[in-house]
Design an enzyme around this catalytic site. Sequence first.
Site, mmCIF file in Angstrom:
data_model
loop_
_atom_site.group_PDB
_atom_site.id
_atom_site.type_symbol
_atom_site.label_atom_id
_atom_site.label_comp_id
_atom_site.label_asym_id
_atom_site.label_seq_id
_atom_site.Cartn_x
_atom_site.Cartn_y
_atom_site.Cartn_z
ATOM 1 N N CYS A 1 0.788 -1.240 0.000
ATOM 2 C CA CYS A 1 0.000 0.000 0.000
ATOM 3 C C CYS A 1 0.814 1.281 0.000
ATOM 4 O O CYS A 1 0.477 2.235 -0.722
ATOM 5 C CB CYS A 1 -0.997 0.004 1.153
ATOM 6 S SG CYS A 1 -0.271 0.047 2.816
ATOM 7 N N HIS B 1 -2.681 0.627 7.324
ATOM 8 C CA HIS B 1 -2.984 0.713 5.893
ATOM 9 C C HIS B 1 -3.000 2.168 5.444
ATOM 10 O O HIS B 1 -3.607 3.025 6.095
ATOM 11 C CB HIS B 1 -4.321 0.053 5.565
ATOM 12 C CG HIS B 1 -4.701 0.159 4.118
ATOM 13 N ND1 HIS B 1 -3.898 -0.352 3.107
ATOM 14 C CD2 HIS B 1 -5.760 0.758 3.494
ATOM 15 C CE1 HIS B 1 -4.455 -0.095 1.940
ATOM 16 N NE2 HIS B 1 -5.575 0.589 2.141
ATOM 17 N N ASP C 1 -7.606 4.205 -3.670
ATOM 18 C CA ASP C 1 -6.758 3.209 -3.012
ATOM 19 C C ASP C 1 -6.354 2.125 -4.006
ATOM 20 O O ASP C 1 -7.146 1.260 -4.366
ATOM 21 C CB ASP C 1 -7.519 2.587 -1.838
ATOM 22 C CG ASP C 1 -6.647 1.686 -0.985
ATOM 23 O OD1 ASP C 1 -5.466 1.500 -1.328
ATOM 24 O OD2 ASP C 1 -7.153 1.170 0.033
#
Length: 283
Positions: free
Chosen positions: A84, A121, A136
């Site tokens: 991420c 995250h 995202d």
Amino acid sequence: MVEGESGLWSGDELDLDAYLARIGYDIGRDGELSTDLRTLKAVHRAHVRSIPFENLDVALGRPVPLDLKSLQAKLLGRRRGGYCYEQNSLLAAALERIGFRVAGRGARNRTRGAALLPVTHALLVVQAEGEQWLADAGFGWQGPLEPVPLRDGARVEQGGWTFGVGTEDEGIHVLRSLRPHGWTDLYAFSPQTLYPGDFTVMNHFSSSHPESRFLGQVVAQQPGTEVRRALVRQTLTTMGTDGVTEERVVTVDELAATLETDFGIEIDDEERAGLERVHAAGV
């Protein structure tokens, strides 16, 4: 408005042509780049489709730098993927270069039952056409294909996959996915703005802390329109839009071919040898 400073994500340093080539975005075919919702959705979808989620450097015990030069060398030049912090840092730079206002957020993963997990995250919030959008590219196979409106009760369908946003106490936003059995929470995050330095701190935990789930195993994931795939340790799982999942064991001898065929990840001989050792140790 999305808080943030112009240039925060080093967008002016991005090789935009190389980025667009990597994600397969052709201006003649897909349209000129602009700060509109069409561009935001198209770039996001192309990025997710083309750059896989993977933790291979963490599995190999390597550092995971987040400076733009390193990200471009790895994700664009070497045609690798990332997790991420890498994915969304690169996406943030690209969107900033195009002219979007981009801010970071930090979320708690909720896909593992009732466990209260730390904020690890990293995701983005982008301003487009007078509205905030959750962007995202780094939540792996369960993540959205396109940005999701960041407003309570929002619900969008993306190629057979449905996502929604809810709001809880203290202004906490929750991203959810609709499955055959009902809504499933993916993660929750506060409206607090995070910056690249905050991504660096979270990245340090995820890449080196003994409790990080990314250590000691090979992880590669890819959301897709028809099928989503996830390799976690020795198990390769595929899931269709109907929620039906299939699993098979990936042997050490199959690992490199699986990474290339199912996820488009190119590794060299040294990486292959190291990942095969990690894979074998996890049996």
